[in-house]
Write a protein that holds these residues in place. Structure first.
Motif, PDB file in Angstrom:
ATOM      1  N   LEU A  12       1.648  16.067  12.712  1.00  0.00           N
ATOM      2  CA  LEU A  12       3.098  16.281  12.660  1.00  0.00           C
ATOM      3  C   LEU A  12       3.417  17.729  12.297  1.00  0.00           C
ATOM      4  N   ASN A  16       5.779  20.422  14.387  1.00  0.00           N
ATOM      5  CA  ASN A  16       6.892  21.227  13.862  1.00  0.00           C
ATOM      6  C   ASN A  16       6.554  22.701  13.901  1.00  0.00           C
ATOM      7  N   ASN A 223      20.360  25.972  10.492  1.00  0.00           N
ATOM      8  CA  ASN A 223      19.406  25.293   9.617  1.00  0.00           C
ATOM      9  C   ASN A 223      18.003  25.852   9.768  1.00  0.00           C
ATOM     10  N   GLY A 255       4.508  20.248   6.384  1.00  0.00           N
ATOM     11  CA  GLY A 255       4.221  18.824   6.592  1.00  0.00           C
ATOM     12  C   GLY A 255       3.544  18.218   5.381  1.00  0.00           C
ATOM     13  N   LYS A 258       5.782  17.614   2.472  1.00  0.00           N
ATOM     14  CA  LYS A 258       6.650  16.446   2.620  1.00  0.00           C
ATOM     15  C   LYS A 258       5.968  15.186   2.110  1.00  0.00           C
ATOM     16  N   VAL A 259       4.627  15.199   2.030  1.00  0.00           N
ATOM     17  CA  VAL A 259       3.916  14.041   1.499  1.00  0.00           C
ATOM     18  C   VAL A 259       3.828  14.122  -0.012  1.00  0.00           C
ATOM     19  N   PRO A 262       8.223  16.065  -1.550  1.00  0.00           N
ATOM     20  CA  PRO A 262       9.187  16.287  -0.473  1.00  0.00           C
ATOM     21  C   PRO A 262      10.398  17.127  -0.887  1.00  0.00           C
ATOM     22  N   GLU A 263      10.806  17.033  -2.162  1.00  0.00           N
ATOM     23  CA  GLU A 263      11.979  17.793  -2.588  1.00  0.00           C
ATOM     24  C   GLU A 263      11.788  19.290  -2.370  1.00  0.00           C
ATOM     25  N   SER A 265      10.031  20.623   0.134  1.00  0.00           N
ATOM     26  CA  SER A 265       9.542  20.922   1.476  1.00  0.00           C
ATOM     27  C   SER A 265      10.329  22.034   2.155  1.00  0.00           C
ATOM     28  N   ASN A 266      11.576  22.240   1.767  1.00  0.00           N
ATOM     29  CA  ASN A 266      12.319  23.329   2.408  1.00  0.00           C
ATOM     30  C   ASN A 266      12.120  24.653   1.674  1.00  0.00           C
TER      31      ASN A 266
END
Lengths: 289, 410
Positions: A12, A16, A223, A255, A258-259, A262-263, A265-266
């Motif tokens: 994944l 991305n 975004n 990716g 995110k596992v 996740p908070e 991840s950005n």
């Protein structure tokens, strides 16, 4: 989390990352060849998705034709803007180009918000790319596989065209010493316009690829823009290969975050950017100028 | 002869009405008009579908009264709070204090609504919420002449009633901000109380385009139900990913908490949303034939499918106007007494009750989105699975912590 599940996340991340790679590659080309920090790249990405949607909505033109037509239309819009506006700031500080393109970005995004609102438009998958395959460790949708293949082909095709062909050599020479290249009878302004068109067409293409996966939304460019800028900074501004490799690598890193958390991840890409700027300010693949 | 007699009687009756009704009305309605102010986002991210849907929803109610009550004009104005509490407060103060606005309406975005609530409380003025969802508006921050009509953040995730139907193991994917966290707390509480288990919770940052990683995690958790506690494009992208990665096809129930049937077209149509479960405060068969007729009228004016938020707004305004008509006044105290004493029976609900804390209690509808092959048209989108009665859907009166309710109980 088992090893097979992590393998799914790796795949994944690559998917991305290939989006990031395409968008940052366009930015890298435009910066490397024109020395413009194109803050409007996100708007061209959004335009690509919206033109594909409009072609279908108003003219009934499907995905495959849009795959060619939308990036072409984005390139034409980009080249018109380059000829009329962006050209005027080439001789000024980088900051002026950044501000000009940021303004263009706001105007283009604002127009689409005004016309279409922010609730988003649907765009269907092409019929032959629906469904998916169970790989054992994950379910891989056919369309996602296509996205990876298509973006890798276009990324490495672009890299090859710039680094290994005669046209690419002209382009690189024209940015190093435009006067000398002009003396050889080469139309440098035309070459620069084409390079800008090519750079934004990559963003438009990424937009078409993204249209069925994500919502076609006027805000989709904003975004992704900041993330893509971070990718380009990490890879080294202007480095073609750096943009591609870093795009894929940071996609994978995001990716995994995110596992595990996740908070964040950005933010993880920006954390990497800060570290890279501290250790190697020109970026991982960039050359000190 | 007979005909002219009835004509005379009619004229006499009309004269009586004019003599008794009109002067009385003039005496009772302040400024000799009923003025309603829609306070919403008319330019920013919470404005959807050209921003005018609240204006159209309110106007339908006003038009049903012929634009007048007891000979007094009903005037509707609207203002843009720009999603800024300070702008909202300034507008609300001006409307109440100098522009003779009798009731403020709708107030999308709870940040502004909670600020406007204070303005209304200080002045003992009326305010009717539909789009504002914070359950504090009927809890700790309740006000005597405030009503929250359509939904709230307690009701949206309150899905305990649906556990036997949907499954016992739940995975929650939510946005990493206050609204998302409120929904997660609500789902966790109601599902656990109903004997279910939460097998995983993920908070994603606002504006995450790619949700595929979370769908893989949800799949790995083997949950029977996935609740989505985000909104807007985040939610749409999560729905698309759930579909793309085959979760829905494999029988997992996906429950987007903030979803409405009117948003299906934007989320990829039935192809992308088929099989989803939603708990809706209203749908077009909520109280037939009134609900269907209202939806058709709204869609004629607005040009897009009627959302439950607008049905609720219409109902709130209609009920307010009925109260103003019956009581012959725009005094908030008398109007709210009337509204609390009468069952709401209109296009929104067949048996709604306005409680002392301002909560309008009505049924909630558990529906499942149809397959494209089952749908007969663009408005035929879902099957009703169950009706959750209002008292099971909303927070009990004694648990909200509304000070005026607590004082009345003593």
């Amino acid at each position: 989390m088992s090893a097979t599940a992590l393998f799914g996340q790796l795949l994944l991340g690559l998917i991305n990352g290939s989006f990031y790679a395409m968008l940052s590659l366009g930015l890298a080309i435009i910066f490397g060849l024109l020395a413009i920090v194109n803050a409007a790249q996100g708007a061209f990405y959004m335009l690509g998705a919206f033109i594909a949607w409009m072609l279908f909505q108003y003219l009934g033109i499907g995905y495959w034709a849009s795959f060619v037509l939308a990036p072409l239309a984005v390139a034409i819009i980009g080249m018109i803007l380059e000829r009329t506006l962006i050209r005027r700031v080439y001789n000024l500080d980088h900051l002026y180009g950044l501000l000009l393109t940021l303004g263009l970005f706001q105007i283009i995004q604002g127009m689409f918000v005004h016309w279409y609102g922010t609730s988003g438009q649907p765009y269907d998958y092409p019929d032959i790319l629906t469904g998916g395959h169970n790989l054992g460790f994950m379910f891989l949708p056919t369309y996602r596989a296509w996205v990876v293949v298509a973006s890798l082909i276009f990324c490495f095709g672009t890299w090859y065209a710039i680094e290994k062909t005669r046209l690419g050599a002209y382009l690189r020479a024209a940015t190093e010493n435009p006067t000398l290249v002009r003396a050889f009878g080469i139309n440098v302004p035309m070459l620069v316009t084409l390079a800008f068109g090519g750079g934004v067409a990559l963003a438009g293409l990424a937009g078409v690829l993204a249209a069925p996966i994500y919502q076609v939304n006027p805000l989709m460019g904003g975004n992704i823009l900041t993330t893509v800028f971070a990718v380009v900074v990490v890879g080294g501004f202007g480095s073609i290969l750096g943009a591609i490799v870093t795009g894929l690598a940071l996609g994978v890193l995001e990716g995994f975050s995110k596992v595990f958390y996740p908070e964040a991840s950005n933010m993880v890409i920006f954390a990497v950017m800060i570290v890279v700027l501290m250790i190697k300010p020109a970026g991982l693949f960039g050359r000190e100028r | 002869m007979r005909f002219s007699w009835s004509l005379t009687a009619g004229a006499a009756l009309a004269a009586v009405v004019v003599l008794c009704g009109a002067p009385g009305a003039q005496a009772q309605y302040s400024d000799n008009k009923i003025k309603l102010g829609i306070l919403d986002d008319f330019s920013g991210p919470y404005c959807t579908d050209n921003c005018m849907s609240p204006v159209n929803a309110v106007q339908i109610a006003v038009d049903e009264f012929g634009g007048k009550i007891n000979g007094v004009q009903i005037e509707v104005i609207h203002g843009d709070h720009q999603d800024k509490p300070d702008v909202g407060v300034a507008l609300a103060e001006r409307w109440y204090d100098t522009e003779q606005v009798d009731a403020i309406l709708d107030v999308v975005y709870s940040g502004v609504a909670l600020a406007v609530q204070e303005v209304a409380r200080q002045r003992n003025k009326a305010v009717l919420y539909s789009m504002a969802g914070s359950d504090a508006l009927t809890g700790k921050a309740c006000a005597p002449f405030s009503a929250q009509w359509t939904y709230d953040t307690y009701q949206l995730p309150n899905l305990g009633e649906a556990v036997p139907m949907l499954g016992k193991t739940w995975f929650i994917l939510s946005a990493d901000y206050a609204y998302g966290k409120a929904l997660v707390a609500g789902v966790t509480r109601s599902v656990t109380n109903a004997g279910g288990t939460i097998v995983g919770t993920v908070f994603h940052p606002f504006g995450t385009a790619d949700m595929s990683s979370f769908m893989l995690q949800a799949q790995a958790s083997k949950a029977q139900v996935i609740a989505l506690g985000d909104a807007g494009p985040d939610m749409t992208n999560a729905i698309k990913a759930a579909n793309e990665f085959g979760l829905i096809a494999s029988g997992v129930k996906v429950v987007p908490l903030s979803m409405d049937l009117s948003a299906i077209a934007g989320a990829g149509g039935l192809q992308a949303t088929q099989g989803m479960i939603m708990a809706l405060p209203w749908y077009r068969d909520a109280n037939p034939p009134k609900s269907e007729a209202w939806a058709a009228e709204f869609e004629k004016r607005q040009g897009s499918m009627a959302p439950y938020l607008m049905a609720g707004l219409y109902s709130a305004v209609r009920t307010y106007l009925l109260a103003a008509q019956a009581t012959g006044t725009d005094d908030p105290k008398k109007i709210f007494e009337w509204m609390r004493g009468h069952v709401v029976d209109d296009a929104f609900t067949g048996h709604g009750v306005l409680r002392a804390d301002g909560r309008m209690v009505h049924d909630v509808y558990l529906v499942q989105v149809k397959k494209p092959s089952e749908s007969t048209g663009p408005r035929d989108l879902a099957n009703l699975l169950a009706v959750i009665p209002g008292d099971k859907a909303f927070r009990p009166l004694d648990q909200g912590g509304c000070p005026t309710v607590a004082a009345a109980g003593k």
